[in-house]
Design an enzyme around this catalytic site. Structure first.
Site, mmCIF file in Angstrom:
data_model
loop_
_atom_site.group_PDB
_atom_site.id
_atom_site.type_symbol
_atom_site.label_atom_id
_atom_site.label_comp_id
_atom_site.label_asym_id
_atom_site.label_seq_id
_atom_site.Cartn_x
_atom_site.Cartn_y
_atom_site.Cartn_z
ATOM 1 N N ASP A 11 58.787 6.969 39.334
ATOM 2 C CA ASP A 11 58.266 7.647 38.144
ATOM 3 C C ASP A 11 57.471 8.904 38.492
ATOM 4 O OD1 ASP A 11 56.222 6.190 39.364
ATOM 5 O OD2 ASP A 11 56.092 4.718 37.755
ATOM 6 N N ASN A 70 48.558 -4.573 33.251
ATOM 7 C CA ASN A 70 49.165 -4.994 31.980
ATOM 8 C C ASN A 70 50.606 -5.473 32.177
ATOM 9 O OD1 ASN A 70 50.593 -2.653 32.468
ATOM 10 N ND2 ASN A 70 50.009 -1.612 30.567
ATOM 11 N N GLU A 129 56.133 0.229 30.195
ATOM 12 C CA GLU A 129 54.925 -0.339 29.607
ATOM 13 C C GLU A 129 55.265 -1.493 28.653
ATOM 14 O OE1 GLU A 129 52.221 0.426 30.973
ATOM 15 O OE2 GLU A 129 51.408 2.363 30.389
#
Ligand code: F6R
Length: 251
Positions: free
Chosen positions: A68, A137, A144
């Site tokens: 990324d 997370n 995400e």
């Protein structure tokens, strides 16, 4: 299948991860590596540089694809992931620039930037070994938490949690880019082997989701339960609170 290996400390974890990569490159000099940035693989990259200096590994035919990049940061921006890789690995070993692949964070046409990277990933076929960190997370790459997973390279809106977690690399959280371009879940899952590293107990809950038996797009790493060959390297500190049920390999 997920296999867990527990290491005494960060250094032995990093050393073993580097050994794993070097063994692969010795067997397959043109191995395709998927690479991650962030704090977790720093020790691994340092060990790879050490092994290169000791003439234990030759990167000249190795091909790399990074997971990324922040949207809006040029390659020479000190917080860009390209800059990170150059600083910690690429400039210190004999990797060929032509073999380095990165999603473009600076573009006019987002769709085109994603399609270009996707095409490069499709052309290479399968990544031999994908290195992953994990977000607190549960994100992998910058996939995400969301209602559904995205399979291909895409632009993602970073969550508040990721922005706060990554603010430590910037002067303040206001400077953290709000978007990133990332490999999708399908790209990651296509890798022959995945090596996920975690050495911080802020990752425990996310890791436990990987051993829960539930696939949940709100914890993207949970998809790794469907992969045939995942190695998870953790240190003792992280291992303490893991709910992994099979026998872990203790190093
Ligand atoms: C970085 C990446 C991220 C990180 C994750 C953990 O290329 O894709 O998923 O691996 O955010 O970051 P650290 O290692 O800094 O805790």
């Amino acid at each position: 299948m997920i296999q867990l290996a527990i290491f005494e400390d960060y250094q032995s974890l990093s050393r073993q991860a580097a050994k794993h990569i070097v063994d692969l490159i010795r067997k397959k000099p043109n191995a395709v590596l998927g690479l991650a940035t962030g704090s977790t693989p720093l020790g691994l990259y340092q060990e790879l540089v050490n092994m290169y200096k000791e003439s234990k590994v030759d990167f000249s035919n190795v091909v790399t694809f990074n997971l990324d990049e922040y949207v809006g940061l040029p390659h020479d921006h000190p917080q860009s992931y390209y800059y990170f890789m150059r600083q910690h690995l690429f400039s210190k070993v004999n990797i060929s620039t032509a073999n380095i692949h990165f999603p473009r964070g600076l573009f006019e046409d987002a769709g085109k930037a994603c399609r270009e990277y996707e095409q490069q990933l499709q052309d290479i076929g399968r990544i031999d070994l994908q290195i992953l960190g994990i977000g607190s997370n549960g994100h992998i790459g910058f996939n995400e938490p969301a209602d559904r997973m995205t399979l291909e390279t895409h632009i993602t809106e970073l969550t508040r949690k990721t922005i706060t977690d990554n603010a430590r690399f910037f002067h303040d959280s206001g400077e953290v880019p709000r978007k990133a371009i990332t490999m999708g879940i399908g790209n990651i899952m296509r890798a022959r082997t995945i090596l996920l590293l975690a050495n911080n107990d802020t990752k425990t809950a996310a890791l436990n989701a990987m051993f829960s038996g539930v696939i949940d797009p709100n914890i993207p790493a949970s998809i790794l339960q469907l992969h045939e060959n995942v190695l998870v390297f953790v240190n003792r500190e992280v291992a303490k609170n893991l709910k992994y049920r099979s026998t872990a390999l203790v190093n």
